[in-house]
Design an enzyme around this catalytic site. Structure first.
Site, PDB file in Angstrom:
ATOM      1  N   GLU A  49       0.843  -1.195   0.000  1.00  0.00           N
ATOM      2  CA  GLU A  49       0.000   0.000   0.000  1.00  0.00           C
ATOM      3  C   GLU A  49       0.878   1.245   0.000  1.00  0.00           C
ATOM      4  O   GLU A  49       1.896   1.315   0.678  1.00  0.00           O
ATOM      5  CB  GLU A  49      -0.901   0.008   1.236  1.00  0.00           C
ATOM      6  CG  GLU A  49      -1.829   1.223   1.301  1.00  0.00           C
ATOM      7  CD  GLU A  49      -2.708   1.245   2.537  1.00  0.00           C
ATOM      8  OE1 GLU A  49      -3.790   1.841   2.473  1.00  0.00           O
ATOM      9  OE2 GLU A  49      -2.313   0.666   3.569  1.00  0.00           O
ATOM     10  N   LYS A 118      -9.752   1.837  -2.530  1.00  0.00           N
ATOM     11  CA  LYS A 118      -9.997   1.382  -1.158  1.00  0.00           C
ATOM     12  C   LYS A 118     -11.427   1.709  -0.761  1.00  0.00           C
ATOM     13  O   LYS A 118     -11.867   2.863  -0.799  1.00  0.00           O
ATOM     14  CB  LYS A 118      -9.004   2.068  -0.217  1.00  0.00           C
ATOM     15  CG  LYS A 118      -8.957   1.523   1.191  1.00  0.00           C
ATOM     16  CD  LYS A 118      -7.798   2.202   1.935  1.00  0.00           C
ATOM     17  CE  LYS A 118      -7.520   1.577   3.275  1.00  0.00           C
ATOM     18  NZ  LYS A 118      -6.337   2.205   3.917  1.00  0.00           N
ATOM     19  N   CYS A 159      -5.691  -2.898   2.681  1.00  0.00           N
ATOM     20  CA  CYS A 159      -5.470  -2.650   4.106  1.00  0.00           C
ATOM     21  C   CYS A 159      -6.750  -2.783   4.943  1.00  0.00           C
ATOM     22  O   CYS A 159      -7.169  -3.880   5.270  1.00  0.00           O
ATOM     23  CB  CYS A 159      -4.816  -1.280   4.290  1.00  0.00           C
ATOM     24  SG  CYS A 159      -4.016  -1.070   5.896  1.00  0.00           S
TER      25      CYS A 159
END
Length: 282
Positions: A49, A118, A159
């Site tokens: 990331e 995301k 994440c």
């Protein structure tokens, strides 16, 4: 469970990159490490990331770029040069004035197969330990991200997406046998939940789970936990880094995945008559 096109094993590589404040240096070093991974037989390579910039809300606007742009063009080229599938970690993306935390995925011919924005923004407040609010600068994505390889289907999250079991379940229902989460857990959440969440998603869904973190930089404003890992459908950690810059390799054995699903056939035993929409309505 059938295995796509008869290819039961392939090698994955996780590039745990030490990220600096120089975008050009980050890109060059990432490409060198991707080539090294490909030379070691990796057919799918994963970057961390925010691999091209420091991680932090103050950095996102400064380092953000369009897609396609400098970073994704370089990723496309290195994927094509090495004939690999490349999950390009994530970069800050600028799209019409909105910023996203975005992962581009590239095919062996350099084509961008998808970009995952995301979905779940990292907004947390652990008193006395860490407060972080991605939503101060970023907007959330709203698309599921699945792509095909000759080996299996792969689902992508970034994440904080890993904390949401529903996303992993949906990817598994779509036929994914490998879930990949570029991530940057910190020194509070990392030791507590990084491995736990990977093992949970793997066992819950009987899939392989792979995570790639930046290497740890003790001088950074946001210190990443590291420990990029691959977890088997049985919940075993089959490959793991420490904190330093490195490449982690693992062989993804889809025949083993099939055996696990045969031995504990949860996918055929779900009580859809008892939960799901019915529970939500009650």
């Amino acid at each position: 469970m059938s295995i796509n096109r008869g290819m039961a094993k392939f090698r994955i590589a996780l590039v745990q990159l030490l990220v600096s404040s120089s975008k050009s240096d980050n890109l060059k070093r990432a490409c060198v490490m991707v080539k090294k991974a490909a030379d070691q037989g990796a057919r799918l390579v994963v970057l961390p990331e925010c691999f091209n910039s420091p991680y932090g809300t103050k950095f996102f606007p400064e380092y953000a770029e369009k897609i396609p742009g400098e970073s994704t063009q370089m990723l496309s080229e290195v994927a094509k040069e090495n004939g690999i599938y490349l999950i390009g970690g994530s970069i800050p993306e600028d799209d019409s004035g909105k910023l996203y935390n975005t992962c581009g995925v590239f095919a062996p011919d350099g084509t961008m197969l998808l970009k995952h924005r995301k979905i779940h923004l990292f907004d947390i407040d652990v008193p006395g330990k860490i407060r972080f609010q991605e939503s101060e600068t970023l907007s959330p994505g709203s698309n599921f991200s699945v792509f095909e390889t000759p080996y299996c289907k792969v689902g992508v999250g970034i994440c904080y997406d890993m904390r949401f079991a529903e996303l992993a379940q949906i990817y598994t229902q779509k036929g994914c046998q490998l879930l990949v989460y570029p991530g940057a857990f910190n020194m509070t959440t990392g030791p507590a939940h990084w491995e736990l969440l990977q093992r949970a998603r793997a066992v819950d869904n009987q899939v392989f789970v792979a995570t790639t973190s930046p290497a740890r930089d003790e001088n950074a404003s946001y210190i990443a936990w590291g420990h990029s890992s691959v977890v088997s459908p049985w919940g075993n950690v089959i490959a793991k880094a420490d904190a330093e810059e490195t490449i982690v390799y693992a062989d993804i054995d889809l025949q083993y995945l099939a055996e696990v699903r045969q031995q504990i056939p949860i996918h055929f035993q779900k009580r859809h008559d008892l939960y799901g929409v019915k529970v939500a309505q009650e």
